[in-house]
Design an enzyme around this catalytic site. Structure first.
Site, PDB file in Angstrom:
ATOM      1  N   GLY A 115      -0.932  -1.785   1.543  1.00  0.00           N
ATOM      2  CA  GLY A 115      -1.491  -0.540   1.031  1.00  0.00           C
ATOM      3  C   GLY A 115      -0.421   0.438   0.606  1.00  0.00           C
ATOM      4  N   VAL A 118      -6.296  -6.934   2.700  1.00  0.00           N
ATOM      5  CA  VAL A 118      -5.783  -7.365   4.001  1.00  0.00           C
ATOM      6  C   VAL A 118      -6.873  -7.928   4.908  1.00  0.00           C
ATOM      7  CG1 VAL A 118      -3.826  -5.786   3.937  1.00  0.00           C
ATOM      8  CG2 VAL A 118      -5.980  -5.048   4.998  1.00  0.00           C
ATOM      9  N   TYR A 175     -13.320   5.733  11.630  1.00  0.00           N
ATOM     10  CA  TYR A 175     -11.869   5.767  11.452  1.00  0.00           C
ATOM     11  C   TYR A 175     -11.165   5.988  12.788  1.00  0.00           C
ATOM     12  CZ  TYR A 175      -7.351   7.366   9.583  1.00  0.00           C
ATOM     13  OH  TYR A 175      -6.008   7.516   9.302  1.00  0.00           O
ATOM     14  N   SER A 212       0.959   1.399  -2.730  1.00  0.00           N
ATOM     15  CA  SER A 212       1.214   1.925  -4.073  1.00  0.00           C
ATOM     16  C   SER A 212       1.179   3.446  -4.114  1.00  0.00           C
ATOM     17  CB  SER A 212       0.195   1.355  -5.077  1.00  0.00           C
ATOM     18  OG  SER A 212      -1.083   1.945  -4.905  1.00  0.00           O
ATOM     19  N   ARG A 213       0.659   4.081  -3.036  1.00  0.00           N
ATOM     20  CA  ARG A 213       0.561   5.539  -3.004  1.00  0.00           C
ATOM     21  C   ARG A 213       0.872   6.070  -1.601  1.00  0.00           C
ATOM     22  NH1 ARG A 213      -4.206   8.269  -6.549  1.00  0.00           N
ATOM     23  NH2 ARG A 213      -3.790   7.252  -8.526  1.00  0.00           N
TER      24      ARG A 213
END
Length: 258
Positions: free
Chosen positions: A11, A77, A167, A13-14
């Protein structure tokens, strides 16, 4: 193929993942940038996203600025086959993996009564099961001295927020996984985690101004972390400077008292 050490950041790219890629690349690591196409358009509540354009730009940036090799891979993933294929590509390209950073994570913001079961399940699949799947595949190729850093959150340590219950639970689970993996891989592979508080990432850029001010008032340093500050701690845990730290959860929250 060269002799540089290799890091896989899922994860990445940002946000904090991107900053972590840059930190390792600036220290001479070959890097693997993992992304998954955004789910944001399909669900407005989804607040974590990566894409190919950002990943390719990051690859160009680190290769041109640091003279290392970067590999970009699209892999979910939570998908065992995609993860296995990703790891095989890395081994084919570099021959080894020295550091794994389990950074991939998603979050849905909904009030308790509006939390959807499929979103809850997806959060657990990516944030906990995904870290397990990637670790299981990558660890097959890790040698003594390799390291794993899991990216958790203060939502799993001391923050109470029912609007992202799924979360919170996923990050608690990731911290438990960290301790169990440290035991599983002893004494050859160290495993630690960072529990991140508020950070200036794309995921948080659209938060209401008054909410940001309220949260800043709860932080002793009175500001959000920069992604580079997060990345430097991850790099520290992955290298010899932290050679006697194992099975630990390191809070990076500026002194949060929420």
């Amino acid at each position: 193929m060269n002799d540089n050490k290799v890091v896989l950041v899922t994860g990445s790219s940002r946000g904090n993942g991107k900053a972590t890629i840059i930190e390792f690349a600036s220290n001479g690591y070959n890097v693997v940038i993992d992304y998954i196409d955004s789910e944001k358009e399909a669900n407005p509540a989804f607040r974590s996203f990566n894409n190919e354009e950002d990943a390719q730009k990051l690859k160009e940036y680190v290769e041109s600025n640091f003279g290392i090799k970067a590999l970009v891979i699209n892999a979910d993933v939570s998908n065992e086959l995609e993860v296995r294929n990703m790891v095989e590509q890395i081994i084919s390209e570099f021959g080894h993996i020295d550091v794994l950073v389990n950074n991939a994570g998603i979050v849905f913001d909904r009030d308790f009564d509006d939390i959807k079961i499929d979103e809850f399940r997806r959060t657990i699949e990516v944030n906990v099961l995904g870290a397990f799947i990637v670790t299981k595949e990558v660890s097959k190729y890790m040698k003594t001295g390799s390291t794993i850093v899991n990216v958790s959150s203060t939502n799993g340590t001391k923050t109470i927020s029912p609007e992202c219950l799924d979360y919170n639970i996923s990050k608690i689970g990731l911290q438990g996984l960290t301790r169990d993996l440290a035991f599983q891989f002893k004494p050859n592979i160290r495993v630690n985690a960072v529990a991140i508080g508020w950070a200036d990432t794309d995921m948080n850029k659209d938060l209401p101004k008054d909410y940001i001010e309220e949260e800043n008032s709860k932080i002793y340093l009175e500001r959000f972390a920069s992604p580079s500050e997060i990345a430097k701690t991850i790099y520290f845990l992955a290298n010899e400077e932290s050679s006697y730290i194992n099975g630990e959860i390191i809070n990076i929250d500026g002194g949060y008292n929420g």
